[in-house]
Design a protein around this motif. Structure first.
Motif, PDB file in Angstrom:
ATOM      1  N   LYS A  46      31.140  28.318  12.363  1.00  0.00           N
ATOM      2  CA  LYS A  46      30.339  27.531  13.301  1.00  0.00           C
ATOM      3  C   LYS A  46      31.038  27.312  14.634  1.00  0.00           C
ATOM      4  O   LYS A  46      30.404  27.280  15.691  1.00  0.00           O
ATOM      5  CB  LYS A  46      29.966  26.189  12.673  1.00  0.00           C
ATOM      6  CG  LYS A  46      28.964  26.315  11.523  1.00  0.00           C
ATOM      7  CD  LYS A  46      28.621  24.969  10.920  1.00  0.00           C
ATOM      8  CE  LYS A  46      27.594  25.106   9.813  1.00  0.00           C
ATOM      9  NZ  LYS A  46      27.220  23.795   9.206  1.00  0.00           N
ATOM     10  N   LYS A  58      33.028  27.710   6.659  1.00  0.00           N
ATOM     11  CA  LYS A  58      31.881  27.364   7.494  1.00  0.00           C
ATOM     12  C   LYS A  58      32.312  26.763   8.826  1.00  0.00           C
ATOM     13  O   LYS A  58      31.678  26.993   9.859  1.00  0.00           O
ATOM     14  CB  LYS A  58      30.960  26.404   6.735  1.00  0.00           C
ATOM     15  CG  LYS A  58      30.337  27.044   5.519  1.00  0.00           C
ATOM     16  CD  LYS A  58      28.996  26.451   5.195  1.00  0.00           C
ATOM     17  CE  LYS A  58      28.282  27.307   4.172  1.00  0.00           C
ATOM     18  NZ  LYS A  58      26.868  26.996   4.077  1.00  0.00           N
ATOM     19  N   LYS A 108      28.874  22.040  19.126  1.00  0.00           N
ATOM     20  CA  LYS A 108      28.776  22.742  17.857  1.00  0.00           C
ATOM     21  C   LYS A 108      28.294  21.764  16.790  1.00  0.00           C
ATOM     22  O   LYS A 108      28.760  20.624  16.730  1.00  0.00           O
ATOM     23  CB  LYS A 108      30.136  23.310  17.444  1.00  0.00           C
ATOM     24  CG  LYS A 108      30.777  24.227  18.487  1.00  0.00           C
ATOM     25  CD  LYS A 108      30.008  25.537  18.642  1.00  0.00           C
ATOM     26  CE  LYS A 108      30.727  26.462  19.613  1.00  0.00           C
ATOM     27  NZ  LYS A 108      30.041  27.776  19.743  1.00  0.00           N
TER      28      LYS A 108
END
Length: 228
Positions: A210, A206, A158
């Motif tokens: 993600k 975020k 990621k």
């Protein structure tokens, strides 16, 4: 602080600002380079490999934000310190700058002493982090590697922005422990960087998006904790 060998690139389209910043940084012992627009900033950054880049947000050809976004996609610039110079004082502009991966911002008109203080503070923080032992974290199906700067979830890598990674690593280093908002601000952004609570909220959101995991719990009115 030992500034020997530390390289700084300044990018601004105003010659007077370049001159005064260069003069003050060189007086502190830094090796200083300059650029007049976004394209030149990218070219010089790749040539010089600076330890820190000072970017004016409103530059011709490419803005400071665009330059920062491009650099942060390249592995060799993931750890490069970046400071924005901005005449934009609204919170949304500052958040956008920090969200692209900048480490700090300084408002115009510039105080050379304040800018120098911010530069020195960033280098001190880096030195402290390098001196500390940062180990790879293995938590259930997640691996967080601070040396390679990667996060793996179910063996899938990621991509996180620099501050997102630092925030995740801080929380994940003590699963279940509640970190206060001020504590997070101080440890991730530092005492010398003025950011608001909303900055943390944006970064937490975020990280969740993600990673595809609701791994960070909000403790209302207190702070955040990591739990899988």
């Amino acid at each position: 602080m030992d500034t020997k060998g530390k390289k700084i690139l300044i990018a601004d389209d105003e010659p007077d600002i370049l001159e005064i910043i260069q003069y003050n940084l060189q007086g502190e012992g830094y090796e200083v380079y300059t650029a007049r627009d976004g394209d030149e900033a990218l070219m010089r950054a790749k040539q010089i490999k600076p330890d820190l880049i000072i970017l004016d947000i409103m530059m011709p050809k490419k803005t400071g934000v665009e330059v920062c976004e491009i650099l942060r996609t390249q592995p060799s610039f993931k750890d490069t310190l970046i400071i924005f110079l901005t005449a934009l004082s609204d919170e949304s502009s500052q958040l956008k700058g920090l969200d692209t991966g900048a480490d700090d911002y300084v408002n115009k008109p510039i105080s050379p002493k304040l800018l120098l203080s911010r530069v020195n503070a960033l280098f001190r923080r880096v030195n402290k982090k390098e001196a500390a032992t940062n180990s790879v974290l293995h938590i259930d199906n997640m691996i967080i590697d601070p040396v390679k700067f990667i996060v793996m979830v179910d063996a899938e890598e990621k991509t996180l922005a620099k501050k997102e990674f630092e925030l995740l690593y801080l929380l994940a280093s003590r699963p279940g422990r509640v970190f206060l908002r001020n504590e997070i601000l101080n440890q991730v952004w530092g005492n010398d960087v003025i950011v608001g609570d909303r900055t943390i909220d944006v970064h937490i959101r975020k990280i969740r998006q993600k990673l595809g995991l609701d791994c960070i719990t909000t403790v209302k009115g207190v702070g955040y904790k990591f739990s899988l």
